[in-house]
Design an enzyme around this catalytic site. Sequence first.
Site, mmCIF file in Angstrom:
data_model
loop_
_atom_site.group_PDB
_atom_site.id
_atom_site.type_symbol
_atom_site.label_atom_id
_atom_site.label_comp_id
_atom_site.label_asym_id
_atom_site.label_seq_id
_atom_site.Cartn_x
_atom_site.Cartn_y
_atom_site.Cartn_z
ATOM 1 N N GLY A 203 0.827 -1.209 0.000
ATOM 2 C CA GLY A 203 0.000 0.000 0.000
ATOM 3 C C GLY A 203 0.855 1.250 0.000
ATOM 4 N N VAL B 189 -1.718 -7.488 -4.219
ATOM 5 C CA VAL B 189 -1.423 -8.592 -3.291
ATOM 6 C C VAL B 189 -2.717 -9.353 -3.026
ATOM 7 C CG1 VAL B 189 -0.663 -9.178 -0.955
ATOM 8 C CG2 VAL B 189 0.514 -7.383 -2.242
ATOM 9 N N GLU C 255 -18.808 17.821 1.561
ATOM 10 C CA GLU C 255 -17.940 18.493 0.587
ATOM 11 C C GLU C 255 -18.467 18.288 -0.833
ATOM 12 O OE1 GLU C 255 -13.981 17.146 1.651
ATOM 13 O OE2 GLU C 255 -13.848 18.667 3.221
ATOM 14 N N ASP D 190 -5.979 2.975 7.738
ATOM 15 C CA ASP D 190 -7.398 2.602 7.749
ATOM 16 C C ASP D 190 -7.643 1.120 7.989
ATOM 17 O OD1 ASP D 190 -8.025 5.196 7.221
ATOM 18 O OD2 ASP D 190 -8.907 4.848 5.238
ATOM 19 N N ALA E 193 -6.286 10.758 7.510
ATOM 20 C CA ALA E 193 -4.902 10.808 7.040
ATOM 21 C C ALA E 193 -3.888 10.841 8.192
ATOM 22 C CB ALA E 193 -4.724 12.040 6.144
ATOM 23 N N GLN E 194 -4.143 11.636 9.227
ATOM 24 C CA GLN E 194 -3.144 11.779 10.290
ATOM 25 C C GLN E 194 -2.856 10.474 11.045
ATOM 26 O OE1 GLN E 194 -0.776 13.768 11.410
ATOM 27 N NE2 GLN E 194 -1.119 15.013 9.599
HETATM 28 C C1 FAD Z 1 -13.364 10.700 -0.521
HETATM 29 C C2 FAD Z 1 -12.498 10.707 0.705
HETATM 30 C C3 FAD Z 1 -12.256 11.901 1.371
HETATM 31 C C4 FAD Z 1 -11.454 11.935 2.510
HETATM 32 N N1 FAD Z 1 -11.218 13.130 3.138
HETATM 33 C C5 FAD Z 1 -10.372 13.162 4.201
HETATM 34 C C6 FAD Z 1 -10.047 14.394 4.822
HETATM 35 O O1 FAD Z 1 -10.540 15.447 4.433
HETATM 36 N N2 FAD Z 1 -9.164 14.377 5.869
HETATM 37 C C7 FAD Z 1 -8.611 13.210 6.325
HETATM 38 O O2 FAD Z 1 -7.802 13.243 7.254
HETATM 39 N N3 FAD Z 1 -8.915 12.031 5.757
HETATM 40 C C8 FAD Z 1 -9.771 11.974 4.715
HETATM 41 N N4 FAD Z 1 -10.082 10.775 4.133
HETATM 42 C C9 FAD Z 1 -9.520 9.544 4.712
HETATM 43 C C10 FAD Z 1 -8.073 9.345 4.316
HETATM 44 O O3 FAD Z 1 -7.900 9.577 2.945
HETATM 45 C C11 FAD Z 1 -7.694 7.923 4.703
HETATM 46 O O4 FAD Z 1 -7.871 7.784 6.090
HETATM 47 C C12 FAD Z 1 -6.253 7.622 4.337
HETATM 48 O O5 FAD Z 1 -6.094 7.652 2.939
HETATM 49 C C13 FAD Z 1 -5.837 6.260 4.865
HETATM 50 O O6 FAD Z 1 -4.527 6.016 4.461
HETATM 51 P P1 FAD Z 1 -4.044 4.526 4.223
HETATM 52 O O7 FAD Z 1 -2.613 4.636 3.820
HETATM 53 O O8 FAD Z 1 -4.424 3.672 5.366
HETATM 54 O O9 FAD Z 1 -4.928 4.010 2.998
HETATM 55 P P2 FAD Z 1 -4.997 4.564 1.510
HETATM 56 O O10 FAD Z 1 -4.569 5.960 1.426
HETATM 57 O O11 FAD Z 1 -6.361 4.196 1.051
HETATM 58 O O12 FAD Z 1 -3.912 3.684 0.735
HETATM 59 C C14 FAD Z 1 -4.076 2.297 0.558
HETATM 60 C C15 FAD Z 1 -3.257 1.873 -0.642
HETATM 61 O O13 FAD Z 1 -3.264 0.461 -0.690
HETATM 62 C C16 FAD Z 1 -3.400 0.037 -2.032
HETATM 63 N N5 FAD Z 1 -3.967 -1.308 -2.015
HETATM 64 C C17 FAD Z 1 -5.159 -1.698 -1.516
HETATM 65 N N6 FAD Z 1 -5.318 -3.030 -1.615
HETATM 66 C C18 FAD Z 1 -4.193 -3.488 -2.229
HETATM 67 C C19 FAD Z 1 -3.759 -4.788 -2.610
HETATM 68 N N7 FAD Z 1 -4.484 -5.873 -2.387
HETATM 69 N N8 FAD Z 1 -2.561 -4.893 -3.222
HETATM 70 C C20 FAD Z 1 -1.792 -3.795 -3.464
HETATM 71 N N9 FAD Z 1 -2.166 -2.557 -3.090
HETATM 72 C C21 FAD Z 1 -3.342 -2.399 -2.488
HETATM 73 C C22 FAD Z 1 -4.314 1.080 -2.656
HETATM 74 O O14 FAD Z 1 -4.148 1.145 -4.068
HETATM 75 C C23 FAD Z 1 -3.831 2.354 -1.965
HETATM 76 O O15 FAD Z 1 -2.830 3.016 -2.697
HETATM 77 C C24 FAD Z 1 -10.882 10.729 2.989
HETATM 78 C C25 FAD Z 1 -11.126 9.525 2.319
HETATM 79 C C26 FAD Z 1 -11.923 9.514 1.181
HETATM 80 C C27 FAD Z 1 -12.184 8.221 0.460
#
Ligand code: FAD
Length: 410
Positions: free
Chosen positions: A11, A79, A168, A297, A311-312
């Site tokens: 990820g 994966v 939004e 997440d 995000a944080q």
């Molecule tokens: C529309 C929207 C608006 C948002 N607005 C806000 C905001 O204003 N403020 C805020 O703080 N948060 C916001 N969030 C939440 C925030 O974006 C997430 O909490 C954050 O992105 C989580 O980060 P992460 O690295 O856990 O997951 P992600 O950023 O989702 O990254 C996961 C990565 O894993 C990859 N992946 C998934 N499954 C596989 C697999 N099987 N094999 C290989 N790769 C894989 C995906 O392609 C992705 O690149 C928002 C979310 C969304 C959907």
Amino acid sequence: MTGRPTVVVIGAGFAGLAACRELVSAPVDIVLVDRHNFSTFQPLLYQVATGGLNPGDIAYPVRSYVRKHPNLTFRQETVTAVDTESGKVEIADGELISFDYLIVAVGAATNYFGVPGAAESARAIYTMEDAVAVRDKLARSIERASSRGVQPGELTVVIVGGGATGVEMAGALAEMRRMQLATTYEGISASDVRVVLVEQQDRLLAPFAERLSAYAATALSQRGVEVRCDESVAEVTPEHVVLKSGEVIECGLVLWAAGVGPCSLAQALDVPKVKGRLAVDEDLRVSGHDNVFAIGDVAAAAATAPLPQLAQPAIQGGQHAAKQIRLLLASQPTQPFRYHDKGIMATIGRRSAVAEIFLGIKLKGTLAWMAWLGLHIVFLLGVRNRLSVILNWAWRYLSWRRVGRVIVGN
Ligand SMILES: Cc1cc2nc3c(=O)[nH]c(=O)nc-3n(C[C@H](O)[C@H](O)[C@H](O)COP(=O)(O)OP(=O)(O)OC[C@H]3O[C@@H](n4cnc5c(N)ncnc54)[C@H](O)[C@@H]3O)c2cc1C
């Protein structure tokens, strides 16, 4: 074959990239795997969906970062399985990648909560593909209505979920209707476009203070959005939604912003879970697995309340997991993760936003909007993306001109 331990990071989102940034200076080889070759800035996906920003503005090419670090390699792969016993991850064609340490950072997926027809007929805005598909569908409906006359419900959008994403999106659609559609497309007036926001709780933006929720509801209503709190969606079809109260709303587009659930890899992993998220101990290791971390997440603390899926927590979790791997390599004990809450914010539109920041300070209106703009620029990845977003926003908010949505799909 360097003889150094291999850390596989699954990820390249907020969490995975934060972990890589911390690990590139450690004596390890890192293999970063993502199904996309870019990292999506999800908080601005709704602006891509409404045509305010281009997809490339919020997509950061992973290789821009990888090429600067000799101990980091990237594989664009999905994966499909993880064998924690043998220390291997499996990618789509059956190839196995061995790891000494694993960081699972695969995020979450849209959750339709079993509402009949929602998965088939509603649109999510969770990935770049989703946002571009919504943008194309919206643009296609507008072009068709302009050329053939508006059909009943054709330009009605129902947004399900009054959290930050739903608010939004509703604000952006209201602005698009008010300032752009009627001046750009002949045959369409602002009153042809209806935006309905449905929230099952008694107020929008539940994690915010009540007075900020009330401000958001008023600001949206003033922009012509129909806000329906204490209401939920019972069924979705391609032509309408049925509300719990029995009301049927004819519509051309249903946007699902009602919540997230576990993604397919999280569902497949045979490890302890908390409401579908991988259960982690206080140092962010997956419960019962000494060399496997889960962050962002996809993870939830096994013993305490789960952190919000924002995000944080993802960024801070990524940094922490990487530091724990450094400690383990030095045969030192791991440390518990402490989350530093930096606040929450959501925007309604031009000069209108809400924010709760440090020391419990609550902001609304222009000041909150300026803070929202600034923070999103700061957290965007890549100088080119920042400049492009600044230019797009300046163009849009100073001149209101963003005429004609481009349709790129079939
Ligand atoms: C529309 C929207 C608006 C948002 N607005 C806000 C905001 O204003 N403020 C805020 O703080 N948060 C916001 N969030 C939440 C925030 O974006 C997430 O909490 C954050 O992105 C989580 O980060 P992460 O690295 O856990 O997951 P992600 O950023 O989702 O990254 C996961 C990565 O894993 C990859 N992946 C998934 N499954 C596989 C697999 N099987 N094999 C290989 N790769 C894989 C995906 O392609 C992705 O690149 C928002 C979310 C969304 C959907």
